[in-house]
Design an enzyme around this catalytic site. Sequence first.
Site, PDB file in Angstrom:
ATOM      1  N   SER A  24      -3.873  13.682   1.805  1.00  0.00           N
ATOM      2  CA  SER A  24      -5.295  13.613   2.188  1.00  0.00           C
ATOM      3  C   SER A  24      -5.542  14.622   3.304  1.00  0.00           C
ATOM      4  CB  SER A  24      -5.614  12.206   2.705  1.00  0.00           C
ATOM      5  OG  SER A  24      -6.794  12.212   3.482  1.00  0.00           O
ATOM      6  N   TYR A  40      -3.019   5.410   7.869  1.00  0.00           N
ATOM      7  CA  TYR A  40      -3.319   6.433   6.859  1.00  0.00           C
ATOM      8  C   TYR A  40      -2.930   7.828   7.367  1.00  0.00           C
ATOM      9  CZ  TYR A  40      -5.814   8.181   2.722  1.00  0.00           C
ATOM     10  OH  TYR A  40      -6.138   8.755   1.510  1.00  0.00           O
TER      11      TYR A  40
HETATM   12  N1  NAD Z   1     -10.532   7.948  -2.700  1.00  0.00           N
HETATM   13  C1  NAD Z   1     -10.478   8.856  -1.732  1.00  0.00           C
HETATM   14  O1  NAD Z   1     -11.486   9.147  -1.056  1.00  0.00           O
HETATM   15  C2  NAD Z   1      -9.189   9.586  -1.453  1.00  0.00           C
HETATM   16  C3  NAD Z   1      -9.241  10.706  -0.607  1.00  0.00           C
HETATM   17  C4  NAD Z   1      -8.052  11.376  -0.322  1.00  0.00           C
HETATM   18  C5  NAD Z   1      -6.860  10.929  -0.848  1.00  0.00           C
HETATM   19  N2  NAD Z   1      -6.839   9.841  -1.669  1.00  0.00           N
HETATM   20  C6  NAD Z   1      -5.547   9.405  -2.193  1.00  0.00           C
HETATM   21  O2  NAD Z   1      -5.580   9.437  -3.602  1.00  0.00           O
HETATM   22  C7  NAD Z   1      -4.720   8.404  -4.109  1.00  0.00           C
HETATM   23  C8  NAD Z   1      -5.512   7.497  -5.035  1.00  0.00           C
HETATM   24  O3  NAD Z   1      -6.578   6.922  -4.299  1.00  0.00           O
HETATM   25  P1  NAD Z   1      -7.758   6.090  -4.988  1.00  0.00           P
HETATM   26  O4  NAD Z   1      -8.943   6.243  -4.135  1.00  0.00           O
HETATM   27  O5  NAD Z   1      -7.838   6.424  -6.425  1.00  0.00           O
HETATM   28  O6  NAD Z   1      -7.218   4.592  -4.796  1.00  0.00           O
HETATM   29  P2  NAD Z   1      -7.640   3.270  -5.595  1.00  0.00           P
HETATM   30  O7  NAD Z   1      -7.477   2.140  -4.655  1.00  0.00           O
HETATM   31  O8  NAD Z   1      -8.963   3.439  -6.281  1.00  0.00           O
HETATM   32  O9  NAD Z   1      -6.534   3.160  -6.738  1.00  0.00           O
HETATM   33  C9  NAD Z   1      -5.195   2.963  -6.402  1.00  0.00           C
HETATM   34  C10 NAD Z   1      -4.464   2.335  -7.573  1.00  0.00           C
HETATM   35  O10 NAD Z   1      -3.115   2.075  -7.137  1.00  0.00           O
HETATM   36  C11 NAD Z   1      -2.701   0.849  -7.691  1.00  0.00           C
HETATM   37  N3  NAD Z   1      -1.619   0.311  -6.876  1.00  0.00           N
HETATM   38  C12 NAD Z   1      -1.680  -0.339  -5.689  1.00  0.00           C
HETATM   39  N4  NAD Z   1      -0.451  -0.668  -5.255  1.00  0.00           N
HETATM   40  C13 NAD Z   1       0.422  -0.217  -6.199  1.00  0.00           C
HETATM   41  C14 NAD Z   1       1.821  -0.252  -6.317  1.00  0.00           C
HETATM   42  N5  NAD Z   1       2.583  -0.845  -5.388  1.00  0.00           N
HETATM   43  N6  NAD Z   1       2.405   0.331  -7.395  1.00  0.00           N
HETATM   44  C15 NAD Z   1       1.646   0.915  -8.364  1.00  0.00           C
HETATM   45  N7  NAD Z   1       0.288   0.957  -8.309  1.00  0.00           N
HETATM   46  C16 NAD Z   1      -0.306   0.410  -7.239  1.00  0.00           C
HETATM   47  C17 NAD Z   1      -3.964  -0.024  -7.658  1.00  0.00           C
HETATM   48  O11 NAD Z   1      -3.861  -1.108  -8.570  1.00  0.00           O
HETATM   49  C18 NAD Z   1      -5.038   0.982  -8.025  1.00  0.00           C
HETATM   50  O12 NAD Z   1      -5.278   0.998  -9.429  1.00  0.00           O
HETATM   51  C19 NAD Z   1      -4.143   7.677  -2.884  1.00  0.00           C
HETATM   52  O13 NAD Z   1      -2.930   8.278  -2.535  1.00  0.00           O
HETATM   53  C20 NAD Z   1      -5.187   7.985  -1.821  1.00  0.00           C
HETATM   54  O14 NAD Z   1      -4.665   7.894  -0.533  1.00  0.00           O
HETATM   55  C21 NAD Z   1      -7.981   9.158  -1.985  1.00  0.00           C
END
Ligand code: NAD
Length: 260
Positions: A149, A172
């Site tokens: 991120s 984070y």
């Molecule tokens: N959404 C944002 O704004 C954003 C921004 C920058 C980075 N990210 C990164 O992108 C990635 C995805 O984020 P997102 O927003 O799609 O998250 P999200 O919460 O929408 O989805 C995460 C998924 O991970 C699954 N999960 C949780 N624990 C788990 C485990 N132990 N094993 C396997 N699966 C598991 C959940 O069931 C969920 O489907 C993360 O690394 C997040 O930090 C997100």
Amino acid sequence: MNQKLLENKVIVITGGSGLLGRSFVSCVAEHGSVAVIADTDQAKSSRFMQELSSAGADDHVVFIKADITSKTSLESLISELHHRFGKIDALVNNAYPRNTSYGAKFEDVTYDNFSQNVSMHLGGYFMASQLFAGYFKKQGYGSIVNMASIYGVVAPRFSIYEGTDMTMPVEYAVIKSGVIHLTKYLAQYLKGSNIRVNCICPGGILDQQPEGFLSRYNSFSGTKGMLDPKDLQGTLLFLLSDLSKYINGQNIVVDDGWSL
Ligand SMILES: NC(=O)c1ccc[n+]([C@@H]2O[C@H](COP(=O)([O-])OP(=O)(O)OC[C@H]3O[C@@H](n4cnc5c(N)ncnc54)[C@H](O)[C@@H]3O)[C@@H](O)[C@H]2O)c1
């Protein structure tokens, strides 16, 4: 863009049923790969599979319940994929595990909660990378893409959260800067074994955030403001495909200039 950029690959996307994961799964399947959703949430994943099926887009998608915080679960994921497909081309570390206390302000984060969240998320990315890298070494090739991120790159802009319940959790910052350096460590450690390890740092992704927060966030952006999950697809495709064959240990920031 070449429609078959990932033809005949088998690509595992942890957290494949989440906000970004769904977009990644659809994208890699459209580009000719088997997309493996490795997610803990069975119900959400079944709904996603149903949606893909209704749209006639489930041909190349499989769901295997898997937990990145469990060695046994990761080992059985790898073993099942090996039996079904005979190979695994890439791992996308994209799951987002957090406990129920996650998201607290700095003063309210307990030692136990800090440790647990870092362990589940950064520790989970470490363990998945370790086990998949072991498989890739035996296979003779492989690729890992880690989702970090912008908050692993720059210090938070706390002012954009003022007046909301949101904050940028200290865990984070630690997790995501750790993921970026885990990427470099692994790329260096695995150098010469035909395994590439790279990293993507997205900016904020639009997901029903409150209006005031959005306008404060967007004021630091270039043209678009908060991005959509689709805006990350091109970078993932690039890193998973041979277009980036000699790119290793790198981090690509995709944030519309927000962190500049
Ligand atoms: N959404 C944002 O704004 C954003 C921004 C920058 C980075 N990210 C990164 O992108 C990635 C995805 O984020 P997102 O927003 O799609 O998250 P999200 O919460 O929408 O989805 C995460 C998924 O991970 C699954 N999960 C949780 N624990 C788990 C485990 N132990 N094993 C396997 N699966 C598991 C959940 O069931 C969920 O489907 C993360 O690394 C997040 O930090 C997100």
